[in-house]
Scaffold this motif. Sequence first.
Motif, PDB file in Angstrom:
ATOM      1  N   GLU A  50       5.837  -0.666   6.814  1.00  0.00           N
ATOM      2  CA  GLU A  50       4.901   0.032   5.934  1.00  0.00           C
ATOM      3  C   GLU A  50       4.547  -0.753   4.679  1.00  0.00           C
ATOM      4  O   GLU A  50       3.425  -0.672   4.193  1.00  0.00           O
ATOM      5  CB  GLU A  50       5.459   1.403   5.572  1.00  0.00           C
ATOM      6  CG  GLU A  50       5.533   2.328   6.769  1.00  0.00           C
ATOM      7  CD  GLU A  50       6.195   3.665   6.469  1.00  0.00           C
ATOM      8  OE1 GLU A  50       6.559   3.913   5.309  1.00  0.00           O
ATOM      9  OE2 GLU A  50       6.355   4.447   7.422  1.00  0.00           O
ATOM     10  N   VAL A  51       5.490  -1.490   4.140  1.00  0.00           N
ATOM     11  CA  VAL A  51       5.222  -2.214   2.897  1.00  0.00           C
ATOM     12  C   VAL A  51       4.566  -3.565   3.158  1.00  0.00           C
ATOM     13  O   VAL A  51       3.610  -3.933   2.494  1.00  0.00           O
ATOM     14  CB  VAL A  51       6.512  -2.389   2.061  1.00  0.00           C
ATOM     15  CG1 VAL A  51       6.272  -3.267   0.842  1.00  0.00           C
ATOM     16  CG2 VAL A  51       7.041  -1.034   1.631  1.00  0.00           C
ATOM     17  N   PHE A  52       5.059  -4.285   4.146  1.00  0.00           N
ATOM     18  CA  PHE A  52       4.580  -5.645   4.345  1.00  0.00           C
ATOM     19  C   PHE A  52       3.571  -5.774   5.484  1.00  0.00           C
ATOM     20  O   PHE A  52       2.468  -6.285   5.288  1.00  0.00           O
ATOM     21  CB  PHE A  52       5.765  -6.599   4.563  1.00  0.00           C
ATOM     22  CG  PHE A  52       6.673  -6.656   3.380  1.00  0.00           C
ATOM     23  CD1 PHE A  52       6.311  -7.348   2.232  1.00  0.00           C
ATOM     24  CD2 PHE A  52       7.890  -5.995   3.389  1.00  0.00           C
ATOM     25  CE1 PHE A  52       7.136  -7.390   1.129  1.00  0.00           C
ATOM     26  CE2 PHE A  52       8.728  -6.036   2.285  1.00  0.00           C
ATOM     27  CZ  PHE A  52       8.345  -6.733   1.157  1.00  0.00           C
ATOM     28  N   ASP A  54       1.827  -3.423   7.366  1.00  0.00           N
ATOM     29  CA  ASP A  54       0.616  -2.619   7.205  1.00  0.00           C
ATOM     30  C   ASP A  54      -0.237  -3.100   6.031  1.00  0.00           C
ATOM     31  O   ASP A  54      -1.469  -3.092   6.112  1.00  0.00           O
ATOM     32  CB  ASP A  54       0.965  -1.141   7.035  1.00  0.00           C
ATOM     33  CG  ASP A  54       1.531  -0.520   8.306  1.00  0.00           C
ATOM     34  OD1 ASP A  54       1.430  -1.144   9.382  1.00  0.00           O
ATOM     35  OD2 ASP A  54       2.092   0.592   8.217  1.00  0.00           O
ATOM     36  N   THR A  55       0.403  -3.527   4.963  1.00  0.00           N
ATOM     37  CA  THR A  55      -0.338  -4.045   3.804  1.00  0.00           C
ATOM     38  C   THR A  55      -1.095  -5.311   4.177  1.00  0.00           C
ATOM     39  O   THR A  55      -2.265  -5.477   3.800  1.00  0.00           O
ATOM     40  CB  THR A  55       0.615  -4.312   2.624  1.00  0.00           C
ATOM     41  OG1 THR A  55       1.267  -3.086   2.288  1.00  0.00           O
ATOM     42  CG2 THR A  55      -0.133  -4.833   1.419  1.00  0.00           C
ATOM     43  N   LEU A  56      -0.449  -6.218   4.898  1.00  0.00           N
ATOM     44  CA  LEU A  56      -1.132  -7.442   5.333  1.00  0.00           C
ATOM     45  C   LEU A  56      -2.322  -7.109   6.213  1.00  0.00           C
ATOM     46  O   LEU A  56      -3.409  -7.677   6.042  1.00  0.00           O
ATOM     47  CB  LEU A  56      -0.157  -8.368   6.073  1.00  0.00           C
ATOM     48  CG  LEU A  56      -0.766  -9.638   6.661  1.00  0.00           C
ATOM     49  CD1 LEU A  56      -1.395 -10.505   5.563  1.00  0.00           C
ATOM     50  CD2 LEU A  56       0.274 -10.425   7.446  1.00  0.00           C
ATOM     51  N   ASN A  58      -4.108  -4.370   6.173  1.00  0.00           N
ATOM     52  CA  ASN A  58      -5.157  -3.794   5.319  1.00  0.00           C
ATOM     53  C   ASN A  58      -5.882  -4.871   4.523  1.00  0.00           C
ATOM     54  O   ASN A  58      -7.104  -4.827   4.379  1.00  0.00           O
ATOM     55  CB  ASN A  58      -4.560  -2.751   4.374  1.00  0.00           C
ATOM     56  CG  ASN A  58      -4.134  -1.495   5.091  1.00  0.00           C
ATOM     57  OD1 ASN A  58      -4.607  -1.194   6.181  1.00  0.00           O
ATOM     58  ND2 ASN A  58      -3.207  -0.763   4.497  1.00  0.00           N
ATOM     59  N   ILE A  59      -5.137  -5.830   4.012  1.00  0.00           N
ATOM     60  CA  ILE A  59      -5.749  -6.936   3.256  1.00  0.00           C
ATOM     61  C   ILE A  59      -6.651  -7.756   4.174  1.00  0.00           C
ATOM     62  O   ILE A  59      -7.745  -8.176   3.776  1.00  0.00           O
ATOM     63  CB  ILE A  59      -4.657  -7.812   2.607  1.00  0.00           C
ATOM     64  CG1 ILE A  59      -3.994  -7.043   1.457  1.00  0.00           C
ATOM     65  CG2 ILE A  59      -5.225  -9.135   2.110  1.00  0.00           C
ATOM     66  CD1 ILE A  59      -2.766  -7.718   0.889  1.00  0.00           C
TER      67      ILE A  59
END
Length: 94
Positions: A50-52, A54-56, A58-59
């Motif tokens: 969820e932190v790494f 999914d964030t990547l 989204n970016i």
Amino acid sequence: MAPYRGNGITRRPLSDGASSDQEMKRREALWELCHSEIVYTLDHLLVLKEVFFDTLRNIQQMGHLQNIDPHTLFCNVEELVKVSRKLIVNNITK
């Protein structure tokens, strides 16, 4: 997400039919396996996903960091989360 530290999860009481030492040890070992899986899933896998991961993703959807392959970097984190959840649900809810 706050790390899971074992709060709120207690051992199941043994049923009346589980009086032998061997049966109690077996149930204790199964509980330890399930408890460890819950801690591992919540403290490590879900944070990683969820932190790494999914964030990547989204970016990358915004057009940045296109040269990074999330599946190479994070390998099979999504599959590990699915398997861990299935193990937890199948063994805790019974």
